[in-house]
Design an enzyme around this catalytic site. Structure first.
Site, short mmCIF file in Angstrom:
data_model
loop_
_atom_site.label_atom_id
_atom_site.label_comp_id
_atom_site.label_asym_id
_atom_site.label_seq_id
_atom_site.Cartn_x
_atom_site.Cartn_y
_atom_site.Cartn_z
N HIS A 54 0.90 -1.28 0.10
CA HIS A 54 0.26 -0.10 -0.39
C HIS A 54 1.11 1.25 -0.37
O HIS A 54 2.04 0.86 0.61
CB HIS A 54 -1.04 0.05 1.30
CG HIS A 54 -2.15 0.85 1.39
ND1 HIS A 54 -2.07 2.50 1.25
CD2 HIS A 54 -3.64 0.23 0.78
CE1 HIS A 54 -3.16 2.97 0.85
NE2 HIS A 54 -4.36 2.45 0.90
N ASP A 78 -7.78 -5.16 0.38
CA ASP A 78 -8.28 -6.36 -1.50
C ASP A 78 -7.43 -7.90 -1.12
O ASP A 78 -8.40 -8.79 -2.07
CB ASP A 78 -7.96 -6.14 -2.89
CG ASP A 78 -8.57 -4.46 -2.64
OD1 ASP A 78 -7.51 -3.47 -2.93
OD2 ASP A 78 -9.54 -4.83 -2.68
C1 SDX Z 1 -5.79 -0.13 -3.00
O1 SDX Z 1 -4.65 4.90 -1.87
C2 SDX Z 1 -5.20 4.65 -1.45
O2 SDX Z 1 -5.94 4.50 -0.36
C3 SDX Z 1 -5.96 2.71 -1.70
C4 SDX Z 1 -6.71 1.77 -1.41
C5 SDX Z 1 -8.55 2.32 -1.14
O3 SDX Z 1 -9.41 2.01 0.37
O4 SDX Z 1 -8.06 3.38 -1.72
O5 SDX Z 1 -6.17 1.26 0.27
C6 SDX Z 1 -7.65 0.95 -2.34
O6 SDX Z 1 -5.77 0.18 -3.77
C7 SDX Z 1 -5.45 -0.82 -2.22
C8 SDX Z 1 -4.01 -1.20 -2.83
C9 SDX Z 1 -4.82 -2.68 -3.91
N1 SDX Z 1 -3.43 -2.32 -5.06
C10 SDX Z 1 -3.26 -4.32 -5.05
O7 SDX Z 1 -3.15 -4.92 -3.99
C11 SDX Z 1 -2.12 -4.04 -5.87
C12 SDX Z 1 -0.83 -4.69 -5.67
N2 SDX Z 1 0.20 -3.61 -4.66
C13 SDX Z 1 1.08 -2.73 -5.21
O8 SDX Z 1 0.69 -2.70 -6.63
C14 SDX Z 1 1.55 -1.88 -4.90
O9 SDX Z 1 1.81 -1.93 -3.24
C15 SDX Z 1 0.38 -0.73 -4.29
C16 SDX Z 1 0.14 -0.13 -5.99
C17 SDX Z 1 -0.30 -0.79 -3.98
C18 SDX Z 1 1.36 0.60 -4.41
O10 SDX Z 1 2.30 1.03 -5.35
P1 SDX Z 1 3.41 2.21 -4.66
O11 SDX Z 1 3.37 2.65 -2.87
O12 SDX Z 1 3.79 3.03 -5.45
O13 SDX Z 1 4.72 1.23 -4.59
P2 SDX Z 1 5.87 0.65 -5.13
O14 SDX Z 1 4.86 -0.46 -6.51
O15 SDX Z 1 6.71 1.58 -5.28
O16 SDX Z 1 6.56 -0.78 -4.05
C19 SDX Z 1 7.07 -0.13 -3.51
C20 SDX Z 1 8.30 -2.24 -3.66
C21 SDX Z 1 8.45 -1.92 -4.87
O17 SDX Z 1 9.87 -2.81 -4.85
P3 SDX Z 1 11.59 -1.61 -5.33
O18 SDX Z 1 11.01 -1.15 -6.85
O19 SDX Z 1 11.40 -0.89 -4.16
O20 SDX Z 1 12.48 -2.82 -5.47
O21 SDX Z 1 7.65 -2.70 -3.01
C22 SDX Z 1 7.21 -3.75 -3.85
C23 SDX Z 1 7.64 -3.02 -5.35
O22 SDX Z 1 7.95 -3.72 -6.23
N3 SDX Z 1 6.02 -3.81 -3.66
C24 SDX Z 1 5.62 -5.21 -4.24
C25 SDX Z 1 4.05 -5.13 -3.99
N4 SDX Z 1 3.42 -3.98 -3.64
C26 SDX Z 1 4.74 -2.95 -3.80
N5 SDX Z 1 6.03 -6.19 -3.85
C27 SDX Z 1 4.87 -7.41 -4.55
N6 SDX Z 1 4.17 -7.62 -3.86
C28 SDX Z 1 3.46 -6.20 -4.08
N7 SDX Z 1 2.30 -7.11 -3.80
#
Ligand code: SDX
Length: 429
Positions: A306, A364
């Site tokens: 998140h 989710d």
């Molecule tokens: C919702 O914003 C809100 O409040 C949203 C929400 C709401 O109520 O409105 O809470 C609802 O959207 C919840 C999130 C649902 N999405 C997912 O579950 C999809 C999987 N999650 C990721 O796509 C990600 O965690 C996000 C999109 C939710 C957050 O992305 P960020 O903040 O841009 O974080 P990031 O992508 O920069 O990740 C940081 C690191 C990265 O590694 P590095 O580049 O630093 O090496 O963490 C890793 C990412 O690769 N990472 C994951 C991961 N999520 C982040 N690695 C594996 N699996 C994951 N799910």
């Protein structure tokens, strides 16, 4: 305002900006004069360090895993409140008195029908159209029917549009589902509460009486509460930006629905369940954990991570509890997907990669298992999220419109394209 100021020194030139303090949470540097003072923009793609507005609606502490709606913890609202009571709280800022609650319930209930001619929109879609595609189209089309509540400068029309959105979203969502599965639409019943009405519109058929299961209706109501609002997330920011141009509320909510659909946001509940189905068994989990950690593999654990929560999403805890309640009520003893989800969570929360990146289950992760058990196909999961989040979008839109300092949102950029050059006739290219 705090008594501190922020000083910025760029190549010997220094600039000063006021620091503003909220009631809780991080202070902000008010850099609105940065460009006029320095000729520079800030640069923050994804808005990881940017506050877009001032708000009194929802507060999130990502490190502590705290979520407050108008100061009330989500745990208490989910335990003691009902969804329409939370809608009132988000809209007006206070929990309603008994009389206010009854009046609000009555007004919402008596706006649940849609204009009969809206039915014709559905027949234009393919039967296998994704329900979110239908929602984007039909909700946007509401502005073609409710002209008497599109003047955003009129407080009365803003209130009517808000009530219409809260009341009609479940009806439109149920119609999208019924159309998708090829069953006749079911009209709302005014003697039912919000969640029961929704379940009945989704699952009743003309051939027999539909009995609402109160345990499932309570679970549905709680799921709506958990999804109601969440500060300045992507879809809420979309609604605010659309609304900042003066677009009518129906069009703004349609924009929010479109943004929510993405798998990185509200589409994650559908993607998470599809991921659990693809993993299939507990034995396959290590392979997927390895893929999630592999930089060269685009696979991510859906329902994990998140932007704000670097701790357990408090909503996910309540959702997990609701999952067990629903499965128990339905007599589902061993749901293989739940086994995979619980084991996947256990492994991930002890894995160095997830610990270091502070990746926890978000709302989710468990919602899909619950919604599937309630009888919804995965394609309806994000639609349910949109039904619930409508109140958050509306409350945030209303707060923006009523802010006297409100102006159109218009970010700038870092331009790295071509400098000016002259047109070359095609014969010379
Ligand atoms: C919702 O914003 C809100 O409040 C949203 C929400 C709401 O109520 O409105 O809470 C609802 O959207 C919840 C999130 C649902 N999405 C997912 O579950 C999809 C999987 N999650 C990721 O796509 C990600 O965690 C996000 C999109 C939710 C957050 O992305 P960020 O903040 O841009 O974080 P990031 O992508 O920069 O990740 C940081 C690191 C990265 O590694 P590095 O580049 O630093 O090496 O963490 C890793 C990412 O690769 N990472 C994951 C991961 N999520 C982040 N690695 C594996 N699996 C994951 N799910």
């Amino acid at each position: 305002m705090s008594d501190r100021t922020a000083k910025l020194d760029v190549g010997g030139e220094s600039f000063e900006f006021p620091v503003r303090r909220g009631t809780i949470g991080p202070d902000v540097m008010d850099i609105s004069s940065l460009y006029s003072q320095s000729g520079m923009f800030t640069y923050d793609p994804g808005y990881t360090s940017t506050g877009s507005c001032e708000s009194k609606i929802t507060y999130i502490d990502g490190d502590e895993g705290i979520l407050l709606h108008r100061g009330y913890p989500i745990e208490q609202l989910a335990e003691h409140g009902d969804f329409l009571e939370v809608c009132y709280l988000l809209l007006y800022g206070e929990l309603p008195t008994k009389a206010q609650n009854e009046d609000f319930h009555y007004r919402v209930t008596h706006h649940t029908m849609v204009h009969e001619q809206m039915n014709r929109f559905f027949t234009g879609f393919r039967r296998d159209a994704h329900p979110m595609a239908i929602m984007c189209g039909v909700v946007g089309a509401m502005s073609a029917f409710y002209h008497d509540s599109t003047d955003i400068s009129d407080p009365h029309q803003r209130m009517v549009a808000s009530l219409r959105m809260i009341a009609k979203m479940p009806t439109i969502a149920a119609m999208a589902f019924k159309y998708h599965v090829g069953q006749p639409f079911v009209y709302p019943q005014n003697n039912l509460d919000y969640a029961s009405n929704f379940l009945r519109m989704c699952f009743a058929v003309p051939c027999e009486e539909y009995q609402v299961n109160p345990v499932l209706a309570r679970a549905m109501d709680r799921i709506f509460i958990l999804h109601a609002d969440h500060e300045q997330n992507a879809s809420t920011s979309t609604v605010r930006l659309a609304g900042s141009s003066g677009a009518n509320p129906f069009a703004c909510i349609a924009a929010g629905i479109a943004c929510l659909w993405g798998p990185a946001h509200g589409g994650a509940n559908e993607a998470a369940l599809n991921m659990l189905a693809e993993i299939g068994t507990v034995e396959n989990i290590p392979e997927y954990i390895a893929r999630a950690k592999d930089k060269n593999d685009p696979f991510r654990l859906m329902g994990f991570g998140h932007r704000v929560y670097k701790n357990y999403d408090p909503r996910a805890k309540i959702m997990q509890k609701t999952t067990h309640e629903v499965l128990a009520e339905l007599g589902i003893k061993d749901d293989p997907m739940l086994d995979v989800a619980m084991e996947l969570e256990r492994i991930a929360l002890t894995d160095e990669y997830f610990i270091e990146k502070k990746l926890y289950p978000n709302i989710d992760f468990y919602s899909g298992i619950t919604l599937k058990a309630l009888g919804f196909p995965t394609t309806m999961f994000t639609v349910l999220f949109a039904v619930a989040r409508t109140i958050g979008w509306i409350a945030q839109w209303k707060e923006m419109i009523e802010d006297p300092r409100q102006k159109i949102g218009r970010p700038r950029q870092l331009y790295t394209g071509e400098t000016q050059r002259d047109y070359v006739p095609v014969a010379n290219r």
